[in-house]
Design a protein around this motif. Structure first.
Motif, PDB file in Angstrom:
ATOM      1  N   GLU A  35       3.729   8.739  12.199  1.00 39.31           N
ATOM      2  CA  GLU A  35       3.940   8.318  10.813  1.00 39.31           C
ATOM      3  C   GLU A  35       4.261   6.829  10.767  1.00 39.31           C
ATOM      4  O   GLU A  35       5.037   6.319  11.579  1.00 39.31           O
ATOM      5  N   TYR A  36       3.677   6.154   9.777  1.00 36.61           N
ATOM      6  CA  TYR A  36       3.938   4.729   9.553  1.00 36.61           C
ATOM      7  C   TYR A  36       4.789   4.567   8.301  1.00 36.61           C
ATOM      8  O   TYR A  36       4.654   5.334   7.339  1.00 36.61           O
ATOM      9  N   ARG A  37       5.661   3.545   8.303  1.00 31.61           N
ATOM     10  CA  ARG A  37       6.530   3.288   7.155  1.00 31.61           C
ATOM     11  C   ARG A  37       6.640   1.787   6.916  1.00 31.61           C
ATOM     12  O   ARG A  37       6.647   0.987   7.850  1.00 31.61           O
ATOM     13  N   ARG A  38       6.761   1.452   5.652  1.00 33.88           N
ATOM     14  CA  ARG A  38       6.919   0.050   5.278  1.00 33.88           C
ATOM     15  C   ARG A  38       7.676  -0.028   3.954  1.00 33.88           C
ATOM     16  O   ARG A  38       7.398   0.752   3.037  1.00 33.88           O
ATOM     17  N   VAL A  39       8.632  -0.937   3.863  1.00 30.80           N
ATOM     18  CA  VAL A  39       9.385  -1.163   2.630  1.00 30.80           C
ATOM     19  C   VAL A  39       8.851  -2.428   1.967  1.00 30.80           C
ATOM     20  O   VAL A  39       8.736  -3.477   2.606  1.00 30.80           O
TER      21      VAL A  39
END
Length: 250
Positions: free
Chosen positions: A239-243
């Motif tokens: 899973e990839y995440r970015r704010v």
């Protein structure tokens, strides 16, 4: 351009299960793969013991999530009756556990976590060989076969999911789609949830899928890929995440 099915999730209570050990049942701040597959599967009428249907869901659909508000964490306490531990004695079902004399049952305290007033946008796209079209999935979410809930049966959606099919250049454009106001007349309902000015985006697939850039992207393995619903077996997925700044939270 890629076609996406986009819908919104909101409820006073939601519970996005994580790995649970002992009597504590924690919740993530946003829905994972297992929860979203379960939601769509319920809308389509796919039962947990339908191995072929569950496999088609797992292999045919991919998701991205925009967390507009994580809500607030609430912990609920329950008392649960359990049989005493005995050597060479195993219980296959909850019915088996409660079949022994009531006087022999022990009582333990169970803690269950919920997210209160969380708000999430979800985008779904099809993998090669998917068994359904996005239009069919949209119709199922509008008229679900089974009742939908956000993680637990005590957490039904508080507003319509309002699913739409959109063609977008990037996943971020799809997740930034606008929906009808929560209260039906103005955006006051969403403002009351105090959405963050910086939204969390989470997705699977390729690292560049969100908006073509890998800058500021984090990734790790999440153990929420359902392998067998009947035996509650799960495997890992990347899973990839970015704010990022949310235009709706300015």
């Amino acid at each position: 351009m890629t076609d996406y099915l986009v819908f919104r999730l909101y409820a006073p209570l939601a519970s996005w299960g994580e790995a649970a050990v002992g009597e504590t049942r924690p919740t993530a701040s946003y829905p994972g793969k297992s929860a979203l597959l379960g939601l769509v599967g319920a809308a389509l009428g796919i039962r947990r013991d339908d191995d072929a249907g569950q496999k088609a869901l797992r292999e045919g659909l991919a998701f991205g999530v925009k967390q507009r508000s994580s809500g607030t964490l609430m912990r609920d306490y329950h008392t649960v009756q359990v049989p005493p531990a005995k050597a060479k004695v195993r219980y296959s079902t909850r019915k088996d556990e409660l079949s022994i004399p009531k006087g022999d049952l022990n009582t333990i305290l169970s803690a269950r976590d919920y997210r209160c007033d969380g708000l999430w946008n979800v985008a779904c796209w099809l993998k090669p060989g998917a068994a359904w079209t996005l239009a069919e999935l949209r119709q199922a979410l509008e008229r679900p076969y089974f009742c939908l809930y956000l993680g637990r049966k005590a957490c039904p959606p508080a507003v319509p999911l309002s699913p739409i099919v959109v063609a977008c250049e990037t996943l971020k454009d799809a997740l930034d789609s606008e929906f009808p106001p929560l209260n039906g007349r103005s955006d006051a309902g969403e403002k009351a949830l105090r959405p963050s000015k910086r939204a969390l985006y989470a997705w699977e697939g390729e690292i560049h899928r969100l908006d073509g850039s890998a800058e500021g992207v984090e990734h790790n393995d999440i153990w929420d890929m359902p392998l067998n619903r009947r035996r509650w077996q799960f495997g890992p997925r990347l899973e990839y995440r970015r704010v990022m700044q949310d235009k709706e939270g300015r």
